[in-house]
Design a protein around this motif. Structure first.
Motif, PDB file in Angstrom:
ATOM      1  N   LYS A 208      -8.301  51.397  13.898  1.00 11.96           N
ATOM      2  CA  LYS A 208      -9.286  50.533  14.551  1.00 11.96           C
ATOM      3  C   LYS A 208     -10.153  49.780  13.548  1.00 11.96           C
ATOM      4  O   LYS A 208     -10.479  48.631  13.740  1.00 11.96           O
ATOM      5  CB  LYS A 208     -10.161  51.341  15.495  1.00 11.96           C
ATOM      6  CG  LYS A 208      -9.401  51.784  16.723  1.00 11.96           C
ATOM      7  CD  LYS A 208     -10.291  52.472  17.717  1.00 11.96           C
ATOM      8  CE  LYS A 208      -9.470  52.848  18.935  1.00 11.96           C
ATOM      9  NZ  LYS A 208     -10.241  53.565  19.918  1.00 11.96           N
TER      10      LYS A 208
ATOM     11  N   ASP B 219      -1.056  58.734  15.884  1.00 13.96           N
ATOM     12  CA  ASP B 219      -1.491  59.660  16.932  1.00 13.96           C
ATOM     13  C   ASP B 219      -1.351  59.013  18.304  1.00 13.96           C
ATOM     14  O   ASP B 219      -1.111  57.813  18.414  1.00 13.96           O
ATOM     15  CB  ASP B 219      -2.935  60.112  16.683  1.00 13.96           C
ATOM     16  CG  ASP B 219      -3.937  59.009  16.918  1.00 13.96           C
ATOM     17  OD1 ASP B 219      -4.842  59.217  17.736  1.00 13.96           O
ATOM     18  OD2 ASP B 219      -3.820  57.942  16.298  1.00 13.96           O
ATOM     19  N   VAL B 220      -1.518  59.808  19.353  1.00 13.36           N
ATOM     20  CA  VAL B 220      -1.300  59.331  20.721  1.00 13.36           C
ATOM     21  C   VAL B 220      -2.219  58.171  21.096  1.00 13.36           C
ATOM     22  O   VAL B 220      -1.817  57.302  21.857  1.00 13.36           O
ATOM     23  CB  VAL B 220      -1.510  60.453  21.766  1.00 13.36           C
ATOM     24  CG1 VAL B 220      -0.360  60.560  22.718  1.00 13.36           C
ATOM     25  CG2 VAL B 220      -1.825  61.777  21.160  1.00 13.36           C
ATOM     26  N   ASN B 221      -3.413  58.151  20.582  1.00 16.98           N
ATOM     27  CA  ASN B 221      -4.375  57.091  20.912  1.00 16.98           C
ATOM     28  C   ASN B 221      -4.294  55.900  19.958  1.00 16.98           C
ATOM     29  O   ASN B 221      -5.115  54.991  20.050  1.00 16.98           O
ATOM     30  CB  ASN B 221      -5.797  57.651  20.908  1.00 16.98           C
ATOM     31  CG  ASN B 221      -5.954  58.738  21.937  1.00 16.98           C
ATOM     32  OD1 ASN B 221      -5.423  58.645  23.038  1.00 16.98           O
ATOM     33  ND2 ASN B 221      -6.672  59.794  21.587  1.00 16.98           N
ATOM     34  N   ASN B 222      -3.366  55.935  19.035  1.00 10.17           N
ATOM     35  CA  ASN B 222      -3.172  54.876  18.044  1.00 10.17           C
ATOM     36  C   ASN B 222      -4.441  54.623  17.212  1.00 10.17           C
ATOM     37  O   ASN B 222      -4.734  53.500  16.838  1.00 10.17           O
ATOM     38  CB  ASN B 222      -2.688  53.594  18.708  1.00 10.17           C
ATOM     39  CG  ASN B 222      -2.042  52.639  17.723  1.00 10.17           C
ATOM     40  OD1 ASN B 222      -1.481  53.067  16.719  1.00 10.17           O
ATOM     41  ND2 ASN B 222      -2.133  51.361  17.991  1.00 10.17           N
ATOM     42  N   GLU B 223      -5.194  55.703  16.954  1.00  9.38           N
ATOM     43  CA  GLU B 223      -6.411  55.582  16.148  1.00  9.38           C
ATOM     44  C   GLU B 223      -6.154  55.823  14.667  1.00  9.38           C
ATOM     45  O   GLU B 223      -6.822  55.248  13.818  1.00  9.38           O
ATOM     46  CB  GLU B 223      -7.468  56.568  16.647  1.00  9.38           C
ATOM     47  CG  GLU B 223      -8.005  56.223  18.018  1.00  9.38           C
ATOM     48  CD  GLU B 223      -9.055  57.195  18.500  1.00  9.38           C
ATOM     49  OE1 GLU B 223      -9.705  57.847  17.651  1.00  9.38           O
ATOM     50  OE2 GLU B 223      -9.217  57.308  19.722  1.00  9.38           O
TER      51      GLU B 223
END
Length: 142
Positions: free
Chosen positions: A62, A28-32
């Motif tokens: 994370k 995803d865009v937030n690298n979560e």
């Protein structure tokens, strides 16, 4: 995003999902979160593709863990719109597309390779040494 680029993404997704040897990771865009599409770990090498199943799951980046069990098997054609829409509308990116693995035994040096990541051996077929996660390397689709 234009209609033409959306169609190209859908075509690329269909091509990826129709190949039983590929493992696709989206982030995803937030690298979560990473969504992984892969051939089932229980699949056996076979020319009979009806024996091979594909599944997908989510990893939380994370905290470093799988947050869902594989969601069962699917027909690739049913998943094309879902995967394409994640890329088009949710702005997920393709993190990697791998088409296999290679492994080398640290004890005897025997090397092996194969197409399905989740189907790689757990120990060396020559000397029986157990492999650890660092021994196996994904071969990325170029």
């Amino acid at each position: 995003m234009s209609v033409d680029s959306s169609d190209l993404i859908r075509q690329q997704v269909e091509q990826y999902l129709s190949n039983k040897d590929l493992e696709i990771e989206l982030v995803d865009v937030n690298n979560e979160y990473t969504i992984v599409y892969s051939t089932n770990i229980l699949a056996q090498e076979s020319d009979d593709t009806s024996k091979l199943t594909r599944n997908y799951w989510i990893n939380q980046n994370k905290n470093g863990g799988q947050i869902s069990s594989p969601w069962g098997s699917y027909e690739h054609i049913q998943q094309v719109p879902l995967l394409a829409n994640l890329l088009i509308f949710a702005k997920y990116k393709i993190k990697s597309v791998s088409n296999g693995w290679k492994i080398s035994c640290k004890k005897c040096g025997h090397g092996d390779h194969g197409p399905i990541w989740r189907n790689s051996p757990k120990s060396c077929e020559k000397c029986g040494t157990q492999f650890n996660t660092d021994d196996k390397v994904k071969t990325l689709l170029s």
